[in-house]
Design a protein around this motif. Structure first.
Motif, PDB file in Angstrom:
ATOM      1  N   SER A 137       0.856  -1.191   0.000  1.00  0.00           N
ATOM      2  CA  SER A 137       0.000   0.000   0.000  1.00  0.00           C
ATOM      3  C   SER A 137       0.885   1.231   0.000  1.00  0.00           C
ATOM      4  O   SER A 137       1.979   1.231   0.591  1.00  0.00           O
ATOM      5  N   HIS A 138       0.416   2.289  -0.673  1.00  0.00           N
ATOM      6  CA  HIS A 138       1.227   3.495  -0.885  1.00  0.00           C
ATOM      7  C   HIS A 138       0.584   4.703  -0.191  1.00  0.00           C
ATOM      8  O   HIS A 138      -0.638   4.814  -0.111  1.00  0.00           O
ATOM      9  N   THR A 139       1.439   5.607   0.260  1.00  0.00           N
ATOM     10  CA  THR A 139       0.998   6.896   0.816  1.00  0.00           C
ATOM     11  C   THR A 139       1.948   7.983   0.354  1.00  0.00           C
ATOM     12  O   THR A 139       3.165   7.769   0.264  1.00  0.00           O
ATOM     13  N   VAL A 140       1.386   9.149   0.036  1.00  0.00           N
ATOM     14  CA  VAL A 140       2.180  10.283  -0.458  1.00  0.00           C
ATOM     15  C   VAL A 140       2.325  11.296   0.677  1.00  0.00           C
ATOM     16  O   VAL A 140       1.334  11.779   1.237  1.00  0.00           O
ATOM     17  N   LEU A 141       3.585  11.612   1.008  1.00  0.00           N
ATOM     18  CA  LEU A 141       3.889  12.561   2.073  1.00  0.00           C
ATOM     19  C   LEU A 141       4.253  13.915   1.467  1.00  0.00           C
ATOM     20  O   LEU A 141       5.082  13.988   0.561  1.00  0.00           O
ATOM     21  N   THR A 142       3.628  14.976   2.003  1.00  0.00           N
ATOM     22  CA  THR A 142       3.925  16.343   1.581  1.00  0.00           C
ATOM     23  C   THR A 142       4.362  17.149   2.797  1.00  0.00           C
ATOM     24  O   THR A 142       3.579  17.322   3.746  1.00  0.00           O
ATOM     25  N   VAL A 143       5.602  17.619   2.764  1.00  0.00           N
ATOM     26  CA  VAL A 143       6.154  18.429   3.846  1.00  0.00           C
ATOM     27  C   VAL A 143       6.226  19.877   3.372  1.00  0.00           C
ATOM     28  O   VAL A 143       6.762  20.157   2.299  1.00  0.00           O
ATOM     29  N   THR A 144       5.670  20.791   4.165  1.00  0.00           N
ATOM     30  CA  THR A 144       5.646  22.209   3.824  1.00  0.00           C
ATOM     31  C   THR A 144       6.428  23.006   4.853  1.00  0.00           C
ATOM     32  O   THR A 144       6.611  22.560   5.992  1.00  0.00           O
ATOM     33  N   PRO A 145       6.904  24.212   4.469  1.00  0.00           N
ATOM     34  CA  PRO A 145       7.610  25.054   5.447  1.00  0.00           C
ATOM     35  C   PRO A 145       6.704  25.409   6.620  1.00  0.00           C
ATOM     36  O   PRO A 145       5.495  25.586   6.463  1.00  0.00           O
ATOM     37  N   LYS A 146       7.297  25.521   7.781  1.00  0.00           N
ATOM     38  CA  LYS A 146       6.535  25.816   8.990  1.00  0.00           C
ATOM     39  C   LYS A 146       6.084  27.263   8.959  1.00  0.00           C
ATOM     40  O   LYS A 146       6.860  28.160   8.631  1.00  0.00           O
ATOM     41  N   SER A 147       4.813  27.492   9.273  1.00  0.00           N
ATOM     42  CA  SER A 147       4.273  28.841   9.282  1.00  0.00           C
ATOM     43  C   SER A 147       4.907  29.635  10.423  1.00  0.00           C
ATOM     44  O   SER A 147       5.103  29.113  11.518  1.00  0.00           O
ATOM     45  N   PRO A 148       5.223  30.932  10.192  1.00  0.00           N
ATOM     46  CA  PRO A 148       5.855  31.737  11.252  1.00  0.00           C
ATOM     47  C   PRO A 148       4.899  31.953  12.408  1.00  0.00           C
ATOM     48  O   PRO A 148       3.708  32.179  12.226  1.00  0.00           O
ATOM     49  N   SER A 149       5.430  31.893  13.596  1.00  0.00           N
ATOM     50  CA  SER A 149       4.633  32.103  14.802  1.00  0.00           C
ATOM     51  C   SER A 149       5.032  33.419  15.451  1.00  0.00           C
ATOM     52  O   SER A 149       6.121  33.948  15.225  1.00  0.00           O
ATOM     53  N   ILE A 150       4.143  33.966  16.274  1.00  0.00           N
ATOM     54  CA  ILE A 150       4.401  35.236  16.964  1.00  0.00           C
ATOM     55  C   ILE A 150       5.424  35.008  18.072  1.00  0.00           C
ATOM     56  O   ILE A 150       5.229  34.153  18.926  1.00  0.00           O
ATOM     57  N   ARG A 151       6.503  35.750  18.015  1.00  0.00           N
ATOM     58  CA  ARG A 151       7.528  35.635  19.042  1.00  0.00           C
ATOM     59  C   ARG A 151       7.162  36.482  20.255  1.00  0.00           C
ATOM     60  O   ARG A 151       6.306  37.359  20.199  1.00  0.00           O
ATOM     61  N   PHE A 152       7.853  36.206  21.355  1.00  0.00           N
ATOM     62  CA  PHE A 152       7.577  36.950  22.590  1.00  0.00           C
ATOM     63  C   PHE A 152       7.892  38.428  22.416  1.00  0.00           C
ATOM     64  O   PHE A 152       7.188  39.286  22.939  1.00  0.00           O
ATOM     65  N   SER A 153       8.951  38.760  21.649  1.00  0.00           N
ATOM     66  CA  SER A 153       9.299  40.165  21.465  1.00  0.00           C
ATOM     67  C   SER A 153       8.199  40.899  20.717  1.00  0.00           C
ATOM     68  O   SER A 153       7.883  42.043  21.025  1.00  0.00           O
ATOM     69  N   ASP A 154       7.624  40.248  19.708  1.00  0.00           N
ATOM     70  CA  ASP A 154       6.524  40.873  18.969  1.00  0.00           C
ATOM     71  C   ASP A 154       5.330  41.112  19.880  1.00  0.00           C
ATOM     72  O   ASP A 154       4.663  42.147  19.808  1.00  0.00           O
ATOM     73  N   THR A 155       5.056  40.160  20.739  1.00  0.00           N
ATOM     74  CA  THR A 155       3.936  40.315  21.669  1.00  0.00           C
ATOM     75  C   THR A 155       4.187  41.461  22.635  1.00  0.00           C
ATOM     76  O   THR A 155       3.276  42.240  22.953  1.00  0.00           O
ATOM     77  N   ALA A 156       5.419  41.589  23.110  1.00  0.00           N
ATOM     78  CA  ALA A 156       5.737  42.678  24.032  1.00  0.00           C
ATOM     79  C   ALA A 156       5.566  44.038  23.364  1.00  0.00           C
ATOM     80  O   ALA A 156       5.030  44.981  23.972  1.00  0.00           O
TER      81      ALA A 156
END
Length: 248
Positions: A137-156
């Motif tokens: 049985s076959h499965t196709v894997l797709t890996v994408t770049p990680k979406s940017p998250s809000i850093r603590f400095s941005d929150t401050a």
């Protein structure tokens, strides 16, 4: 006479036993058609199988990988009584066995997924005597770049430039509501009509300083223009401040 009949029946049973199909069951392997993961995550390559025969030490599991760019599949993982992870290559130190053969599970975990892991993964299960059916049985894997998250400095920064001024303005408004501005004391400005001084009812307000009274000498030295002004002042109603009386 019974002896030939028994012999014929025995021959018929042997013939049926020889030419009848062998009772071989079929194995079925299932994987998800597609899998998605973000770069750096751990993704589970799920693989399940069903078999009438109970899994034994002869059961084997193989995982192979074909890159997204194409090419022949390459086997990178093998299981036979125990797991044999890849000793080298692209998946070294990144494959972990998670299957349970007794429960029909032949899954593995791929850690620290990268964009180069995109491609087709094949799960193959062999469980003798189940050698027919759909062992792959076959499965196709797709890996994408990680979406940017809000850093603590941005929150401050967000809290400092937006929330802090809003909080200050809110405190000021609450303070003005709870502590209203004092109204001036109206008791000092209010006076009874009886207390109105003389001359104020006519709209006349006396000058701040009393004018100097005219003397005889000043009257004698007046010009004609000054005299006319003098007689004009003399005709006005008497008052305490504006009336000049000759003392000659």
């Amino acid at each position: 006479m019974l002896r030939p009949a028994v012999r014929a029946l025995s021959l018929l049973l042997c013939w049926l036993a020889c030419f009848a199909p062998s009772p071989v069951s079929c194995i079925s392997v299932t994987t998800p058609p597609e899998l998605h993961a973000s770069r750096g995550e751990a993704v589970t390559l799920s693989c399940t199988f069903t078999s009438i025969s109970r899994p034994t030490s002869k059961m084997t599991v193989d995982w192979s990988y074909r890159p997204q760019t194409g090419g022949p599949p390459q086997t990178f993982f093998h299981f036979s009584s125990k797991a044999f992870p890849p000793p080298d290559g692209q998946f070294v130190d990144r494959i972990r066995w998670q299957g349970t053969p007794a429960s029909g599970d032949a899954s593995i975990v791929l850690t620290n997924a990268s964009l180069s892991d995109n491609g087709t993964y094949t799960c193959s299960v062999r469980n003798p005597p189940d050698v027919h059916g759909s062992p792959n049985s076959h499965t196709v894997l797709t890996v994408t770049p990680k979406s940017p998250s809000i850093r603590f400095s941005d929150t401050a920064v967000l809290l400092f430039f937006i929330l802090l001024p809003s909080a200050i303005i809110t405190l000021i408004l609450i303070g003005r509501i709870l502590c209203p501005k004092k109204q001036p004391n109206q008791s000092k400005a209010y006076r009874s009509p009886i207390e109105v001084t003389e001359g104020e009812e006519y709209g006349y307000h006396p000058p701040a300083a009393k004018a100097k009274r005219e003397t005889c000498c000043d009257l004698y030295l007046m010009d004609s223009d000054d005299e006319s002004q003098y007689y004009t002042l003399k005709k006005r109603p008497p008052s305490d401040d504006g009336y000049a009386e000759s003392q000659c």
